[in-house]
Design a protein around this motif. Sequence first.
Motif, short mmCIF file in Angstrom:
data_model
loop_
_atom_site.label_atom_id
_atom_site.label_comp_id
_atom_site.label_asym_id
_atom_site.label_seq_id
_atom_site.Cartn_x
_atom_site.Cartn_y
_atom_site.Cartn_z
N MET A 1 -13.86 -2.43 24.13
CA MET A 1 -14.89 -1.63 23.86
C MET A 1 -15.00 -0.76 25.17
SD MET A 1 -17.72 -3.32 21.36
CE MET A 1 -18.32 -4.57 22.86
N ARG A 2 -14.94 -1.15 26.21
CA ARG A 2 -15.19 -0.27 27.39
C ARG A 2 -14.30 0.61 27.60
NH1 ARG A 2 -18.08 -4.31 29.23
NH2 ARG A 2 -20.37 -4.09 29.70
N LEU B 1 -12.89 8.05 24.62
CA LEU B 1 -13.74 9.17 24.00
C LEU B 1 -14.46 10.04 24.86
CD1 LEU B 1 -15.33 7.07 21.09
CD2 LEU B 1 -14.14 9.20 20.84
N ASN B 2 -14.99 9.38 25.88
CA ASN B 2 -16.29 9.91 26.77
C ASN B 2 -15.29 10.18 28.12
OD1 ASN B 2 -18.61 10.85 27.63
ND2 ASN B 2 -19.07 8.92 28.41
N MET C 1 -12.31 1.89 24.94
CA MET C 1 -12.54 3.03 23.96
C MET C 1 -13.58 4.09 24.30
SD MET C 1 -11.84 0.92 20.33
CE MET C 1 -13.05 2.31 19.52
N LEU C 2 -14.61 3.44 24.69
CA LEU C 2 -15.70 4.44 25.12
C LEU C 2 -15.40 5.27 26.17
CD1 LEU C 2 -18.68 5.15 25.23
CD2 LEU C 2 -19.27 3.40 26.76
#
Lengths: 163, 163, 163
Positions: free
Chosen positions: B64-65, B71-72, B67-68
């Motif tokens: 999840m991190r 994206l960011n 992916m975040l």
Amino acid sequence: MAEQKQRKKVTLVVFSGELDKVLASFIVATSAAAMGMDVTMFFTFWGLNAVKKNEGLLRGPGVMRKMLNLLNRGGSKRLKLSKFHMFGLGTRMMKRLMKESGTPTVDEMITLAKKLGVKMIACTTSLGVMGLSRDDFREEVDTLAGAVAYLDEAQDAEVNLFI
Amino acid sequence: MAEQKQRKKVTLVVFSGELDKVLASFIVATSAAAMGMDVTMFFTFWGLNAVKKNEGLLRGPGVMRKMLNLLNRGGSKRLKLSKFHMFGLGTRMMKRLMKESGTPTVDEMITLAKKLGVKMIACTTSLGVMGLSRDDFREEVDTLAGAVAYLDEAQDAEVNLFI
Amino acid sequence: MAEQKQRKKVTLVVFSGELDKVLASFIVATSAAAMGMDVTMFFTFWGLNAVKKNEGLLRGPGVMRKMLNLLNRGGSKRLKLSKFHMFGLGTRMMKRLMKESGTPTVDEMITLAKKLGVKMIACTTSLGVMGLSRDDFREEVDTLAGAVAYLDEAQDAEVNLFI
């Protein structure tokens, strides 16, 4: 000196050009002025849209600036909600709700702010980037100035907000 | 003590990671520093993107991190306009207009801010949530700290803005 | 008088109803209160969503207000990220990351803020436009008041932020 200190000061950076944030800025500005405070509004970036003339259209030298200023026409009557704009429907609904509950329009707020002695400044740096000039703004705008002028005011203010 | 009071203080929370708001932050910060004020910039949430390394990519433990942080990604060169980004076209146009009118890039502003003694702090709370560490940030960042450190500075500042 | 001056004051306008900005507001508010400062949060416009009851739904007189309040339901559990909401996926991921790293939820922060003596005010002007009343808000909200009450607090505060 002691008497001078009685008169409190509010300085607002109006960065956002969205209807809701512009309204919030003018509600704070006019309330503070009505309470006897010194108020300065410093319009910059998209916030300049709030004090552009409503009848303007193609501005600035070069094709890119004309495109930007077409996309970003501004004028108090063209401001949109930051949420639920929904191709104009949401913004129109909100304006109706505001009217029903007796909230003034942005145009009426600018007039009121001027009457109450609120000082309105348009940021020269943004003007330079966007290719705009004094003529693109309403007559209520007192002067054009940069970040140094803003900080000069802000350092003596009791309330500083970036909106 | 009286002399100390001469040196005014500006503290900025840079919450937003959008190109226009980051630019506004650095214009205020560098102008204030050039006027002889003490300036602290506290980068938090999306604002951290402004001071991430440009070459970073996959960061943080767990899918999840990663992916975040994909994206960011952030980095001063990847910041986007809050309006009219238009898949990169609007942001690119704005950068050209800024260059033409002699406005420095975010990268140049960070260098200038550092030279003028602006203090740059990255927020530990956000770092924890996003799974980032000191290594993910440019060397211009002075230190990592939390909200208490921010408030410690802010309570003595003449100008406090949340951008 | 000198002793009074020891107790510093923080006043926050919570204009935005987005999860990330509401979190930032409560992190500042609870940290400041824990440091012994007087803190007032003034919720207005979309920021009201943070302190609406979670179980509310159709509110306000007239079809337009009902539509607005359906779109803009609010409640601490329905707040969305300002970026990467991605139909709920991004917001859910962020909440998981926050939980993993031990960051409290908005609900927990409101409870904590209340315990620490943070004063929470809902803005009457926004309430009027949206057709909301005291009953639509959580019991933690201390009072309803307008811009004049806000400015009365803000003019004596060391730290003023508009979030």
